[in-house]
Design a protein around this motif. Structure first.
Motif, PDB file in Angstrom:
ATOM      1  N   HIS A   1       0.700  -1.043  -0.178  1.00 29.20           N
ATOM      2  CA  HIS A   1       0.064   0.037  -0.002  1.00 29.20           C
ATOM      3  C   HIS A   1       0.340   1.588  -0.256  1.00 29.20           C
ATOM      4  O   HIS A   1       0.541   2.362  -0.855  1.00 29.20           O
ATOM      5  CB  HIS A   1      -1.099   0.105   1.156  1.00 29.20           C
TER       6      HIS A   1
ATOM      7  N   ASP B   1     -11.921  -3.705   6.468  1.00 29.90           N
ATOM      8  CA  ASP B   1     -10.988  -4.224   5.917  1.00 29.90           C
ATOM      9  C   ASP B   1     -11.822  -5.573   4.798  1.00 29.90           C
ATOM     10  O   ASP B   1     -12.081  -6.182   4.129  1.00 29.90           O
ATOM     11  CB  ASP B   1      -9.758  -4.738   6.167  1.00 29.90           C
TER      12      ASP B   1
ATOM     13  N   PRO C   1     -11.503  -4.602  -8.395  1.00 27.23           N
ATOM     14  CA  PRO C   1     -11.351  -3.827  -7.199  1.00 27.23           C
ATOM     15  C   PRO C   1     -13.437  -4.385  -7.190  1.00 27.23           C
ATOM     16  O   PRO C   1     -14.557  -4.481  -6.263  1.00 27.23           O
ATOM     17  CB  PRO C   1     -11.512  -3.083  -6.771  1.00 27.23           C
TER      18      PRO C   1
ATOM     19  N   SER D   1      -8.561  -7.116  -1.188  1.00 23.46           N
ATOM     20  CA  SER D   1      -8.791  -5.425  -0.420  1.00 23.46           C
ATOM     21  C   SER D   1      -7.864  -4.982  -0.759  1.00 23.46           C
ATOM     22  O   SER D   1      -7.226  -4.997  -1.906  1.00 23.46           O
ATOM     23  CB  SER D   1      -7.978  -6.063   0.875  1.00 23.46           C
ATOM     24  N   SER D   2      -7.979  -3.975  -0.109  1.00 22.71           N
ATOM     25  CA  SER D   2      -7.468  -2.626  -1.089  1.00 22.71           C
ATOM     26  C   SER D   2      -6.033  -2.766  -1.159  1.00 22.71           C
ATOM     27  O   SER D   2      -5.351  -1.316  -1.671  1.00 22.71           O
ATOM     28  CB  SER D   2      -7.575  -1.722  -0.722  1.00 22.71           C
ATOM     29  N   GLU D   3      -5.251  -3.383  -0.643  1.00 20.78           N
ATOM     30  CA  GLU D   3      -3.349  -3.632  -0.022  1.00 20.78           C
ATOM     31  C   GLU D   3      -3.229  -5.005  -1.054  1.00 20.78           C
ATOM     32  O   GLU D   3      -1.662  -5.244  -1.117  1.00 20.78           O
ATOM     33  CB  GLU D   3      -3.300  -3.507   0.964  1.00 20.78           C
TER      34      GLU D   3
ATOM     35  N   ALA E   1      -5.834  -5.505  -6.148  1.00 17.75           N
ATOM     36  CA  ALA E   1      -6.364  -4.424  -6.278  1.00 17.75           C
ATOM     37  C   ALA E   1      -5.666  -2.814  -6.190  1.00 17.75           C
ATOM     38  O   ALA E   1      -5.886  -1.654  -6.408  1.00 17.75           O
ATOM     39  CB  ALA E   1      -6.879  -4.272  -4.163  1.00 17.75           C
ATOM     40  N   ALA E   2      -4.814  -3.000  -5.234  1.00 24.08           N
ATOM     41  CA  ALA E   2      -3.736  -1.454  -5.462  1.00 24.08           C
ATOM     42  C   ALA E   2      -3.101  -1.249  -6.882  1.00 24.08           C
ATOM     43  O   ALA E   2      -2.979  -0.153  -7.606  1.00 24.08           O
ATOM     44  CB  ALA E   2      -2.515  -2.008  -4.326  1.00 24.08           C
TER      45      ALA E   2
ATOM     46  N   ASN F   1      -6.432  -0.090  -8.134  1.00 20.83           N
ATOM     47  CA  ASN F   1      -6.822   0.885  -7.985  1.00 20.83           C
ATOM     48  C   ASN F   1      -5.221   2.532  -8.437  1.00 20.83           C
ATOM     49  O   ASN F   1      -6.625   3.820  -8.860  1.00 20.83           O
ATOM     50  CB  ASN F   1      -6.511   1.447  -6.566  1.00 20.83           C
TER      51      ASN F   1
ATOM     52  N   LEU G   1     -14.731   5.956  -5.205  1.00 22.03           N
ATOM     53  CA  LEU G   1     -15.247   5.272  -4.361  1.00 22.03           C
ATOM     54  C   LEU G   1     -15.830   3.786  -4.875  1.00 22.03           C
ATOM     55  O   LEU G   1     -16.843   4.534  -5.170  1.00 22.03           O
ATOM     56  CB  LEU G   1     -15.211   5.675  -2.679  1.00 22.03           C
TER      57      LEU G   1
ATOM     58  N   ARG H   1      -9.668   1.002   8.104  1.00 21.91           N
ATOM     59  CA  ARG H   1      -8.949  -0.214   7.264  1.00 21.91           C
ATOM     60  C   ARG H   1      -7.434  -0.466   8.563  1.00 21.91           C
ATOM     61  O   ARG H   1      -7.195   0.701   9.075  1.00 21.91           O
ATOM     62  CB  ARG H   1      -8.108  -0.138   6.272  1.00 21.91           C
TER      63      ARG H   1
END
Lengths: 110, 374, 357
Positions: free
Chosen positions: B41, B93, B340, B350-352, B356-357, B360, C348, C355
């Protein structure tokens, strides 16, 4: 697993077994649990690393300052070395050692 | 912000980047894996790839506890919470991670009592405030988070709270790193070590990586200067043919770890003989469960758990991306079936997670030569 | 809600319209102002209600009523808790609609109000909100012409939901059109971001967290009127970054104009307390709701005079130019750091989630 923020202990609270403290992070105050630091209890003024509402570790200002010093000096010793090499004092000459190796000064700083 | 802003100083970042360029030279390609999702991240958030030279490649490792959680475990947790008396509590999360019948948030929309908590103690607080309900805390995380869950369980026991259980999905980092190093297609030069896990386990557990596998490892902080300094340290080691464990994150990581945290973990948890990691398969001694002495707080002992196993579609190449063999965009499903918004595999949920990272933050960036804005 | 910008009477050609909204049920995400919400509007409402070719959707609908250009907008307010530091639902209800009209280049003249009240709501709470609305309306210079009230059973509304519909005349000289945005145009932000959303989050009391923070709810009309006086022809586009934050608004712009937006991180004003709360929770201020700010795209030759005009309005001193429009990355928003790093800022999917990782 990895989001942890430094915060300053501003107040210690304890109700029975619960070991809590108020930390401040740029003006935001949050109640956290300091139970994981029971072997090295923090006092108001200490900085701690906070993760999921628990203090994980104390932050050493000395080590932080040390690190800043190292970072500021990055590249500076090598720069000086390169300048010395440029004076032609070594490997250009016939009786010079085949390879010039820099003494390990950079490692000692870290 | 103290202890944060200093490590984001632009002029020092530029200096560090320059030093890295000088050390890395041009004659060799370096592959470094950052194990922890938080580092993944950070790399994207701070745009670190933009300032590193081309011949330093950062490979994203499996240290994302949400990504490696098998879908069946989410289904199991949610099935316990079908009982209207149960409150399902989990970190943010987890909220959009899809189970077979939807994510926790989707279940909430259909009437399940799902609450976001920011700490295991929040979940315990919910139990105290709702004595007629049962609170199920869906615990995730590596050794960074496990001690907090352990301490919360100890507090629950001391207070005599009976309406609180933990569905424990805590995993340990060393077996994951071992799985990476054991992988036949692995080609890594060094590791950027997980700084926050190390506040608990210290630096000793990584010694075999240096001694036995011969790979340098620098236990790293999460600010840009921390990560850049770790890379400097690793480059020095690699150029000198060394392999040792270095603690870059000294200001926070004690070499011996946090004894109180380890003690709490040891008191409450024991290792499972094996556990399934999404994308990596079954790994032995890699996850925690509650000891029998704390059975009353163990959701898996107090409730009927279906034990659902869900396999990922074959087309999803999560395992290879997790091990650093493939880059996210090289997976056939990336950006098409798997985004995502509708994730197919673990690393997109998960955004990390690396996919996904990458999606994004990175993959729509075109080469921008000059970024100076007046 | 997003509106069709048209001067012609609106027809609903519902005969052969394809619905692109395929979600099986409505989720909270659909109301959060991000991608899911956009899908709902563009995929379900627009094709059925707005006619066959919606075009870019703005903050208000512009209609021609016998030669006079009038803007009309509606908004509903659902907030828990109803009262918080810096304001309450009543104020949001007035300011929100005034602001939607203002960023569409219109001065709000008249509002009508709908209350959906939960049985059991103490009258004192309702009275407090009505007083707040009266005060906000007076401050904003709008009349309230009427309204409607419904009462629903206990548990069917979080104390109260308020909806306001407003009409206003277009301010002379302003034309809002994403198609007029050009590379080189500057992005102007009226002030610090994240105050409202974080205040609400802390006010819910679920976190053991407190900060000296207030909602930024206010009418942005005075600032926009000042901007119009100084630089009307230079204003290309405006929006108020409410739910979904600055990130969502700018992504919508990038999509609508087909160009890229590049922001400079260090130029974006954020109060320390917002920053601290966001760091603690793993949130990004760019995704947090604001109720008293606006974004404007201004032609570069007007940037200085625009900033000057804003600095003279009480509350406009914190305005900043935070970036500019570029050819690339087309359709996306990029944010750069002072040391040369960059990342894409996305909309978003739903509400920002904290998180731990």
């Amino acid at each position: 697993m990895c989001l942890a923020i430094p915060g300053k202990i501003v107040e210690l609270m304890s109700s029975g077994d619960q070991e809590s403290a108020m930390v401040e992070v740029v003006g935001v105050r949050r109640k956290i649990d300091v139970g994981l630091l029971s072997e090295d209890r923090p006092v108001p003024g200490d900085w701690v690393l906070i993760h999921v509402g628990f203090a994980m570790s104390k932050i050493s200002e000395a080590d932080a300052a040390d690190q800043m010093r190292t970072l500021r000096m990055l590249g500076e010793v090598e720069g000086a070395m390169q300048e010395v090499q440029g004076y032609g004092l070594d490997s250009d000459r016939d009786d010079a050692p085949a390879e010039y190796t820099a003494p390990p000064i950079t490692k000692a700083i870290q | 912000m103290r202890f944060v802003d200093e490590f984001r100083k632009p002029e020092l970042i530029s200096k560090a980047a320059e030093e890295i360029r000088r050390l890395a030279g041009t004659d060799r390609h370096y592959r470094m894996m950052e194990v922890c999702g938080g580092h993944t991240h950070a790399i994207y958030r701070f745009g670190l790839k933009d300032i590193l030279p081309e011949n330093i490649e950062l490979i994203h490792g499996p240290g994302c506890p949400v990504c490696v959680l098998p879908m069946g475990r989410i289904d199991d947790g949610l099935s316990i919470a079908k009982d209207p008396n149960v409150i399902f509590a989990a970190f943010g999360d987890m909220m959009r991670v899809p189970g077979t019948l939807g994510s926790p948030l989707e279940h909430k929309a259909r009437g399940m009592d799902v609450r976001i908590v920011y700490s295991p103690s929040d979940a315990l607080k919910l139990a105290r405030l709702n004595p007629d309900r049962h609170v199920l805390f869906f615990a995730i995380g590596f050794e960074t988070t496990a001690p907090s869950t352990a301490l919360t369980i100890l507090r629950a026991k001391a207070e005599g709270i009976h309406n609180f259980t933990v569905f424990c999905n805590h995993v340990t980092i060393i077996p994951a790193i071992r799985a990476i190093l054991d992988s036949p297609d692995m080609r890594l030069d060094a590791f950027i070590g997980p700084g926050h896990v190390s506040t608990v386990i210290g630096c000793r557990p990584y010694e075999w990586i240096a001694k036995d596998a011969g790979k340098p490892i620098a236990v790293s902080g999460f600010e840009p200067l921390d990560m850049l300094q770790s890379i400097v340290m690793l480059l020095h080691q690699l150029k000198n043919g060394e392999a040792k464990v270095e603690n870059q994150y000294k200001r926070v990581v004690p070499w011996e770890g946090n004894r109180a945290a380890l003690k709490a973990m040891g008191e409450v948890f024991q290792l499972r003989p094996y556990f399934e990691w999404r994308g990596l398969g079954f790994i032995s001694q890699s996850a925690l469960r509650l000891r029998d002495s704390y059975a009353e707080f163990d959701a898996e002992q107090r409730f009927e758990v279906p034990g659902i196993r869900v396999t990922d579609p074959r087309a999803a190449q999560c395992g290879e991306v997790l091990k650093g063999v493939l880059k996210p965009h090289q997976c056939k499903l990336f950006g098409r079936e798997c985004t995502p918004e509708h994730p197919v595999g673990a690393l997109m949920v998960s955004s990390e997670g690396s996919c996904a990272a990458y999606f994004n933050y990175e993959h729509r960036k075109t080469a921008l030569t000059q970024l100076s804005v007046a | 809600m997003r509106f069709l910008e048209t001067n012609s009477p609106v027809t609903t050609g519902a005969r052969s319209v394809s619905i692109r909204f395929r979600d099986l049920q409505i989720e909270m995400a659909h109301g959060a102002g991000g991608k899911a919400g956009r899908r709902l509007v563009e995929g379900l409402f627009a094709p059925l209600l707005y006619g066959n070719s919606p075009g870019p959707l703005g903050d208000a609908g512009i209609v021609d009523l016998g030669g006079t250009q009038v803007a009309i907008t509606t908004d509903s307010f659902v907030v828990k808790p109803v009262s918080f530091p810096g304001g309450s639902i009543g104020e949001l209800a007035i300011n929100g609609t005034v602001n939607d009209l203002a960023v569409s280049g219109a001065k709000a003249e008249v509002l009508v109000v709908t209350f959906v009240l939960e049985a059991g709501l103490p009258s004192s709470v309702l009275e407090a909100e009505v007083r707040a609305m009266a005060k906000a309306a007076q401050a904003a210079g709008v009349r309230i012409a009427g309204g409607d009230t419904k009462v629903v059973e206990h548990g069917k509304a979080d104390q109260m939901y308020i909806s306001t519909t407003g009409i206003g005349r277009l301010i002379q000289g302003i034309t809002i059109d994403p198609a007029s945005v050009r590379p080189g145009d500057k992005i102007l932000l009226s002030g610090p971001i994240g105050d409202h959303g974080i205040t609400i989050l802390l006010a819910r009391g679920e976190l053991d967290m407190e900060a000296d923070l207030r909602s930024d709810t206010r009418s942005v009309l005075p600032m926009i009127e000042a901007l119009a006086q100084a630089a009307a022809t230079g204003i290309r586009w405006m929006r108020d970054p409410t739910r979904g934050g600055v990130a969502t608004s700018l992504n919508e712009l990038a999509r609508d104009c087909g160009l890229g937006i590049v922001l400079q991180e260090e130029r974006i004003p954020v109060h320390d307390a917002v920053r601290g709360a966001c760091e603690l929770l793993g949130l990004d201020p760019l995704h947090i709701a604001n109720e008293g700010q606006f974004l404007a795209v201004v032609a570069p030759e007007y940037a200085d005079v625009a900033m000057n005009a804003l600095s003279l309005v009480p509350g406009g001193e914190a305005a900043q130019i935070i970036g500019e429009v570029r050819e690339q990355p087309a359709g996306s928003v990029l944010i750069t750091t002072s040391y040369g790093g960059s990342r894409i800022i996305d909309m978003l999917v739903g509400d920002p989630l904290p998180r731990i990782c």
